[in-house]
Scaffold this motif. Structure first.
Motif, mmCIF file in Angstrom:
data_model
loop_
_atom_site.group_PDB
_atom_site.id
_atom_site.type_symbol
_atom_site.label_atom_id
_atom_site.label_comp_id
_atom_site.label_asym_id
_atom_site.label_seq_id
_atom_site.Cartn_x
_atom_site.Cartn_y
_atom_site.Cartn_z
ATOM 1 N N GLY A 220 68.169 -17.340 55.996
ATOM 2 C CA GLY A 220 67.311 -17.554 57.157
ATOM 3 C C GLY A 220 66.157 -16.576 57.204
ATOM 4 N N LYS A 221 65.175 -16.909 58.018
ATOM 5 C CA LYS A 221 63.996 -16.053 58.187
ATOM 6 C C LYS A 221 63.728 -15.890 59.688
ATOM 7 C CE LYS A 221 61.997 -17.765 53.863
ATOM 8 N NZ LYS A 221 60.938 -18.584 53.246
ATOM 9 N N TYR A 222 63.100 -14.777 60.037
ATOM 10 C CA TYR A 222 62.834 -14.497 61.448
ATOM 11 C C TYR A 222 61.430 -13.943 61.630
ATOM 12 C CZ TYR A 222 63.424 -9.502 60.456
ATOM 13 O OH TYR A 222 63.270 -8.227 59.957
ATOM 14 N N ASN A 223 60.927 -14.039 62.868
ATOM 15 C CA ASN A 223 59.644 -13.399 63.192
ATOM 16 C C ASN A 223 59.842 -12.156 64.048
ATOM 17 O OD1 ASN A 223 60.387 -14.729 65.519
ATOM 18 N ND2 ASN A 223 58.539 -15.979 65.663
ATOM 19 N N LEU A 224 60.807 -12.178 64.964
ATOM 20 C CA LEU A 224 61.144 -11.003 65.764
ATOM 21 C C LEU A 224 62.619 -10.659 65.545
ATOM 22 C CD1 LEU A 224 59.337 -11.831 69.127
ATOM 23 C CD2 LEU A 224 58.662 -10.111 67.440
ATOM 24 N N ILE A 225 62.906 -9.394 65.253
ATOM 25 C CA ILE A 225 64.271 -8.980 64.933
ATOM 26 C C ILE A 225 65.229 -9.226 66.101
ATOM 27 C CG2 ILE A 225 63.924 -6.590 65.659
ATOM 28 C CD1 ILE A 225 66.022 -7.846 62.663
ATOM 29 N N PHE A 226 64.699 -9.212 67.321
ATOM 30 C CA PHE A 226 65.532 -9.439 68.495
ATOM 31 C C PHE A 226 66.290 -10.761 68.391
ATOM 32 C CE2 PHE A 226 65.943 -11.479 72.680
ATOM 33 C CZ PHE A 226 66.738 -10.559 73.344
ATOM 34 N N ASN A 227 65.646 -11.746 67.775
ATOM 35 C CA ASN A 227 66.231 -13.086 67.715
ATOM 36 C C ASN A 227 67.419 -13.195 66.767
ATOM 37 O OD1 ASN A 227 64.262 -14.085 69.485
ATOM 38 N ND2 ASN A 227 62.820 -14.392 67.809
ATOM 39 N N VAL A 228 67.610 -12.216 65.881
ATOM 40 C CA VAL A 228 68.670 -12.360 64.876
ATOM 41 C C VAL A 228 69.795 -11.343 65.049
ATOM 42 C CG1 VAL A 228 67.093 -13.349 63.181
ATOM 43 C CG2 VAL A 228 67.464 -10.888 63.210
ATOM 44 N N ILE A 229 69.702 -10.474 66.044
ATOM 45 C CA ILE A 229 70.745 -9.449 66.208
ATOM 46 C C ILE A 229 72.116 -10.077 66.444
ATOM 47 C CG2 ILE A 229 71.564 -7.652 67.791
ATOM 48 C CD1 ILE A 229 68.753 -6.567 67.901
ATOM 49 N N SER A 230 72.149 -11.125 67.257
ATOM 50 C CA SER A 230 73.447 -11.772 67.511
ATOM 51 C C SER A 230 74.008 -12.393 66.233
ATOM 52 C CB SER A 230 73.313 -12.838 68.600
ATOM 53 O OG SER A 230 72.392 -13.843 68.215
ATOM 54 N N LEU A 231 73.137 -12.889 65.352
ATOM 55 C CA LEU A 231 73.594 -13.441 64.067
ATOM 56 C C LEU A 231 74.189 -12.347 63.186
ATOM 57 C CD1 LEU A 231 70.594 -15.831 63.268
ATOM 58 C CD2 LEU A 231 72.854 -16.465 64.128
ATOM 59 N N ALA A 241 65.197 -5.118 57.893
ATOM 60 C CA ALA A 241 64.440 -4.714 59.083
ATOM 61 C C ALA A 241 63.969 -3.276 58.947
ATOM 62 C CB ALA A 241 65.318 -4.864 60.326
ATOM 63 N N ILE A 242 63.174 -2.837 59.923
ATOM 64 C CA ILE A 242 62.775 -1.434 59.966
ATOM 65 C C ILE A 242 63.598 -0.723 61.033
ATOM 66 C CG2 ILE A 242 60.425 -1.763 59.115
ATOM 67 C CD1 ILE A 242 59.480 -1.595 62.046
ATOM 68 N N LYS A 243 63.836 0.548 60.820
ATOM 69 C CA LYS A 243 64.672 1.337 61.717
ATOM 70 C C LYS A 243 64.088 1.385 63.126
ATOM 71 C CE LYS A 243 66.809 5.907 62.132
ATOM 72 N NZ LYS A 243 66.933 7.251 61.501
ATOM 73 N N GLY A 244 62.754 1.508 63.218
ATOM 74 C CA GLY A 244 62.116 1.645 64.519
ATOM 75 C C GLY A 244 62.303 0.458 65.432
ATOM 76 N N ALA A 245 62.572 -0.712 64.849
ATOM 77 C CA ALA A 245 62.724 -1.925 65.661
ATOM 78 C C ALA A 245 64.123 -2.072 66.235
ATOM 79 C CB ALA A 245 62.378 -3.155 64.830
ATOM 80 N N VAL A 246 65.082 -1.306 65.709
ATOM 81 C CA VAL A 246 66.480 -1.476 66.149
ATOM 82 C C VAL A 246 67.110 -0.164 66.601
ATOM 83 C CG1 VAL A 246 66.829 -3.461 64.637
ATOM 84 C CG2 VAL A 246 67.310 -1.174 63.771
ATOM 85 N N ALA A 247 66.345 0.932 66.586
ATOM 86 C CA ALA A 247 66.919 2.250 66.867
ATOM 87 C C ALA A 247 67.549 2.339 68.253
ATOM 88 C CB ALA A 247 65.842 3.322 66.712
#
Length: 293
Positions: A220-231, A241-247
């Motif tokens: 799969g592919k995503y545009n915003l990391i928020f949308n795939v955290i539950s996956l 992903a980058i660390k800054g987007a999920v820290a």
């Protein structure tokens, strides 16, 4: 009587030599000679006399020198006061597009300082994908944007922000790699991956790992990391992903940086051909100053 001509006149009076004055003013000697001659004709008086290869002021020249110094001093003081006045009344809005990244903290600090110095200034932040942000920037709907390289930013001015963005793998806390602190290229081969929809990012990732994209198991592919955290939490796949987007995420996930390290810059960009307001120009100068400090 132009300010420019008064500056020319005072420089010649100081240097007592046309050639030296022209060098100081960064113009040619013939041009300066002609300007001084025309100036004397317009005033209908002789300002200089030549003695022993030097230029000396006549009585009229001495009178004008005193007045010229007063005029230029007043002009400089007025310009400075106008600049200071403009600084105190800056208002308007700064519109910024911003991706999810570590450098968003730097942007927040700069905005806090800007608002403290200029309380009448407001701001709007638009969060989205790089493609969405660039589209709005091109349409003039945003003044500037914070983007993560690699990105198509050749047509923009850019400032490299201080924090490096660290890339890695986002996995569930129940993932078989969760006991590890890093991830290598060999680890991701055969693993179900969720990647960025941006081709530039996938190309960079493949270059880092030394493999073809076809060799990866991209589910799969995503545009915003928020949308795939539950996956990721449900072990559907691991996300690049980058660390800054999920820290700041408190979910059942763990970020594992790549080894060897894969990092990119975060950049502040604005259109090269765009017309910026005084408020936006002041904000950019504030950021430039902070980056040089």
């Amino acid at each position: 009587m132009e300010i420019r001509m008064l500056k020319y006149f005072l420089t010649v009076a100081e240097e007592q030599n046309i050639t030296q004055a022209a060098k100081k003013l960064h113009i040619t000697q013939p041009t300066l000679s002609r300007q001084i001659r025309d100036f004397e004709e317009s005033l209908q008086m002789t300002l200089f006399v030549r003695q022993n290869k030097k230029l000396y002021l006549t009585e009229s020249g001495l009178f004008l020198k005193k007045r010229a110094e007063e005029i230029l001093t007043l002009n400089e003081k007025t310009e400075q006061e106008l600049a200071n006045y403009q600084q105190t009344i800056l208002n308007g809005q700064i519109s910024i597009g911003c991706v999810e990244a570590e450098s968003s903290h730097f942007l927040a600090e700069m905005l806090e300082e800007m608002i403290a110095d200029h309380p009448q200034v407001t701001f709007t932040i638009f969060s989205g994908t790089s493609n969405d942000i660039i589209e709005k920037l091109d349409k003039g709907l945003l003044d500037m944007a914070v983007l993560i390289e690699p990105a198509p930013i050749e047509k923009y001015h850019k400032l490299i922000l201080p924090e490096k963005e660290i890339w890695g793998l986002l996995v569930s806390t129940e993932h078989f790699l969760t006991h590890r602190e890093t991830v290598s290229a060999e680890d991701v081969l055969g693993m179900p991956l969720i990647c960025s929809s941006r081709k530039e990012v996938r190309t960079m990732f493949c270059s880092w790992g030394g493999f073809d994209e076809e060799a990866l198991t991209i589910i799969g592919k995503y545009n915003l990391i928020f949308n795939v955290i539950s996956l990721v939490e449900n072990k559907v796949g691991a996300a690049i992903a980058i660390k800054g987007a999920v820290a700041e995420r408190k979910n059942k996930i763990k970020f594992l940086p790549f080894v060897p390290e894969m990092t990119t810059n975060c950049v502040l960009v604005w259109k090269k051909e765009g017309i910026l307001s005084a408020t936006v120009r002041t904000f950019i100068k504030k950021i430039e100053h902070a980056l040089k400090a």
